[in-house]
Design an enzyme around this catalytic site. Structure first.
Site, PDB file in Angstrom:
ATOM      1  N   PRO A  10       0.789  -1.230   0.000  1.00 38.71           N
ATOM      2  CA  PRO A  10       0.000   0.000   0.000  1.00 38.71           C
ATOM      3  C   PRO A  10       0.826   1.288   0.000  1.00 38.71           C
ATOM      4  CG  PRO A  10      -0.147  -1.126   2.122  1.00 38.71           C
ATOM      5  CD  PRO A  10       0.510  -2.073   1.162  1.00 38.71           C
ATOM      6  N   ASN A  11       0.324   2.217  -0.787  1.00 40.88           N
ATOM      7  CA  ASN A  11       0.830   3.588  -0.919  1.00 40.88           C
ATOM      8  C   ASN A  11       2.088   3.693  -1.784  1.00 40.88           C
ATOM      9  OD1 ASN A  11      -1.195   4.871   0.716  1.00 40.88           O
ATOM     10  ND2 ASN A  11      -0.219   3.903   2.482  1.00 40.88           N
ATOM     11  N   ARG A  18       5.741  12.458  -2.625  1.00 35.95           N
ATOM     12  CA  ARG A  18       5.912  13.028  -1.278  1.00 35.95           C
ATOM     13  C   ARG A  18       7.106  12.353  -0.603  1.00 35.95           C
ATOM     14  NH1 ARG A  18       2.069  10.796   2.039  1.00 35.95           N
ATOM     15  NH2 ARG A  18       2.973  12.051   3.680  1.00 35.95           N
ATOM     16  N   TYR A  23      11.904   8.329   0.747  1.00 37.00           N
ATOM     17  CA  TYR A  23      11.682   7.304  -0.280  1.00 37.00           C
ATOM     18  C   TYR A  23      12.333   7.626  -1.628  1.00 37.00           C
ATOM     19  CZ  TYR A  23       8.245   5.693   3.101  1.00 37.00           C
ATOM     20  OH  TYR A  23       7.639   5.239   4.248  1.00 37.00           O
ATOM     21  N   ASN A  74       7.935  -5.837  -1.304  1.00 35.13           N
ATOM     22  CA  ASN A  74       7.899  -4.697  -0.386  1.00 35.13           C
ATOM     23  C   ASN A  74       6.479  -4.634   0.168  1.00 35.13           C
ATOM     24  OD1 ASN A  74       7.864  -2.337   1.035  1.00 35.13           O
ATOM     25  ND2 ASN A  74       9.006  -1.164  -0.495  1.00 35.13           N
ATOM     26  N   ALA A  77       3.334  -0.928   4.670  1.00 32.88           N
ATOM     27  CA  ALA A  77       2.876  -0.944   6.070  1.00 32.88           C
ATOM     28  C   ALA A  77       2.372  -2.323   6.509  1.00 32.88           C
ATOM     29  CB  ALA A  77       1.792   0.109   6.273  1.00 32.88           C
ATOM     30  N   GLU A  98      12.371  -9.999   1.301  1.00 38.11           N
ATOM     31  CA  GLU A  98      11.653  -8.798   1.755  1.00 38.11           C
ATOM     32  C   GLU A  98      12.518  -7.584   1.435  1.00 38.11           C
ATOM     33  OE1 GLU A  98      11.025  -8.827   5.996  1.00 38.11           O
ATOM     34  OE2 GLU A  98      10.269  -6.762   6.022  1.00 38.11           O
ATOM     35  N   HIS A 100      12.836  -3.112   1.433  1.00 38.72           N
ATOM     36  CA  HIS A 100      12.331  -1.789   1.819  1.00 38.72           C
ATOM     37  C   HIS A 100      13.240  -0.719   1.249  1.00 38.72           C
ATOM     38  CE1 HIS A 100       9.447  -3.483   4.598  1.00 38.72           C
ATOM     39  NE2 HIS A 100      10.395  -4.309   4.989  1.00 38.72           N
ATOM     40  N   LEU A 101      12.627   0.371   0.804  1.00 36.41           N
ATOM     41  CA  LEU A 101      13.395   1.518   0.310  1.00 36.41           C
ATOM     42  C   LEU A 101      14.125   2.198   1.469  1.00 36.41           C
ATOM     43  CD1 LEU A 101      10.564   2.839  -1.977  1.00 36.41           C
ATOM     44  CD2 LEU A 101      12.801   2.095  -2.814  1.00 36.41           C
ATOM     45  N   ARG A 107      13.550   4.162  12.081  1.00 37.45           N
ATOM     46  CA  ARG A 107      12.372   5.033  12.043  1.00 37.45           C
ATOM     47  C   ARG A 107      11.475   4.797  13.274  1.00 37.45           C
ATOM     48  NH1 ARG A 107       9.783   4.640   6.338  1.00 37.45           N
ATOM     49  NH2 ARG A 107       8.788   6.564   7.075  1.00 37.45           N
ATOM     50  N   ARG A 111       7.644   0.577  13.198  1.00 38.26           N
ATOM     51  CA  ARG A 111       8.262   0.008  11.973  1.00 38.26           C
ATOM     52  C   ARG A 111       9.383  -0.980  12.294  1.00 38.26           C
ATOM     53  NH1 ARG A 111       6.073   3.362   7.926  1.00 38.26           N
ATOM     54  NH2 ARG A 111       5.771   5.496   8.664  1.00 38.26           N
TER      55      ARG A 111
HETATM   56  O1  CA2 Z   1      10.745   1.737   3.216  1.00 42.52           O
HETATM   57  C1  CA2 Z   1       9.866   1.054   2.670  1.00 42.52           C
HETATM   58  O2  CA2 Z   1       9.984   0.577   1.546  1.00 42.52           O
HETATM   59  C2  CA2 Z   1       8.551   0.816   3.417  1.00 42.52           C
HETATM   60  O3  CA2 Z   1       8.102  -0.501   3.149  1.00 42.52           O
HETATM   61  C3  CA2 Z   1       7.582   1.839   2.858  1.00 42.52           C
HETATM   62  C4  CA2 Z   1       6.215   1.840   3.577  1.00 42.52           C
HETATM   63  C5  CA2 Z   1       6.385   1.894   5.074  1.00 42.52           C
HETATM   64  O4  CA2 Z   1       5.117   1.730   5.698  1.00 42.52           O
HETATM   65  C6  CA2 Z   1       7.347   0.845   5.606  1.00 42.52           C
HETATM   66  O5  CA2 Z   1       7.498   1.044   6.990  1.00 42.52           O
HETATM   67  C7  CA2 Z   1       8.693   0.961   4.923  1.00 42.52           C
HETATM   68  C8  CA2 Z   1       5.359   3.040   3.175  1.00 42.52           C
HETATM   69  C9  CA2 Z   1       5.210   3.282   1.724  1.00 42.52           C
HETATM   70  C10 CA2 Z   1       4.590   4.640   1.560  1.00 42.52           C
HETATM   71  O6  CA2 Z   1       4.989   5.126   0.321  1.00 42.52           O
HETATM   72  C11 CA2 Z   1       4.939   6.461   0.093  1.00 42.52           C
HETATM   73  C12 CA2 Z   1       5.182   6.846  -1.168  1.00 42.52           C
HETATM   74  C13 CA2 Z   1       5.178   8.179  -1.486  1.00 42.52           C
HETATM   75  C14 CA2 Z   1       4.924   9.122  -0.554  1.00 42.52           C
HETATM   76  C15 CA2 Z   1       4.684   8.724   0.732  1.00 42.52           C
HETATM   77  C16 CA2 Z   1       4.674   7.383   1.052  1.00 42.52           C
END
Ligand code: CA2
Length: 148
Positions: A10-11, A18, A23, A74, A77, A98, A100-101, A107, A111
Site C-alpha cells: 500500500p501507498n 511526497r 523514499y 515490499n 505498512a 523482503e 524496503h526503500l 524510524r 516500523r
Molecule cells: O521503506 C519502505 O519501503 C517501506 O516498506 C515503505 C512503507 C512503510 O510503511 C514501511 O514502513 C517501509 C510506506 C510506503 C509509503 O509510500 C509512500 C510513497 C510516497 C509518498 C509517501 C509514502
C-alpha cells in the site's frame, strides 16, 4: 527465462510524490524500469505489481505459491502487522526476499517489527532503489542454489 514476481504494497503507487527525503524521487514506474533492467542483466524476467488491497496481495502470494515463482516483496505498512500476509507467505514454494526503500529500524518504533522477516530468506532495507536490485541478485543466487 525464470520469472520473479516483484510485489509492492500500500501507498507505494504514490512514490515520487511526497517524502523524497525518505523514499527518494523515483516514481513506481521508474522503479519498475530499473528492476526490469537489473533482472535482464541477471537473466530473469519480472512481473511487477502494486496494490493497496491486502486481499489482492494475498491472492498474488497464493498465485506465486501455485506457480512456484520467487518473490521480491515490499509489503509496505503490511510488513508491521499483517498476520494474514505472514501466513500466506509461510506457504511459499520458492525464494522470498523482503525489501524496503527506507531502513525501518531507524524510524518509528512501530516500523521495527516485521511479521514478514521470519518467513523470508532475507531482507534488504535502506538503500532506496538499490534495495530492489540487491534483492533481485539474492533471488538469482537462491534460484541457482535450489536448481530453480
Ligand atoms: O521503506 C519502505 O519501503 C517501506 O516498506 C515503505 C512503507 C512503510 O510503511 C514501511 O514502513 C517501509 C510506506 C510506503 C509509503 O509510500 C509512500 C510513497 C510516497 C509518498 C509517501 C509514502
Amino acid at each position: 527465462m525464470r520469472t520473479v514476481l516483484v510485489l509492492n504494497g500500500p501507498n507505494l503507487g504514490r512514490l515520487g510524490s511526497r517524502e523524497p527525503e525518505v523514499y527518494g524521487t523515483q516514481t513506481l514506474a521508474d522503479l519498475e524500469r530499473d528492476c526490469a533492467a537489473t533482472a535482464a542483466e541477471l537473466g530473469l524476467a519480472i512481473d511487477f505489481r502494486q496494490t493497496d488491497d491486502e486481499a489482492q496481495l494475498l491472492a498474488w502470494v497464493h498465485e506465486a505459491a501455485d506457480r512456484r515463482l520467487p518473490i521480491v516483496l515490499n509489503p509496505a505498512a503490511f510488513t508491521h502487522y499483517s498476520y494474514a500476509l505472514h501466513d500466506a507467505l509461510a506457504m511459499r514454494t520458492a525464494p522470498l526476499v523482503e525489501v524496503h526503500l527506507s531502513n525501518p529500524a531507524t524510524r518509528e518504533v512501530f516500523r521495527h517489527t516485521s511479521v514478514v522477516a521470519s518467513v523470508a530468506d532475507g531482507t534488504v532495507a535502506g538503500f532506496g532503489v538499490l534495495s530492489y536490485q540487491l534483492a533481485l541478485r539474492a533471488i538469482a543466487a537462491l534460484a541457482e542454489q535450489t536448481g530453480g
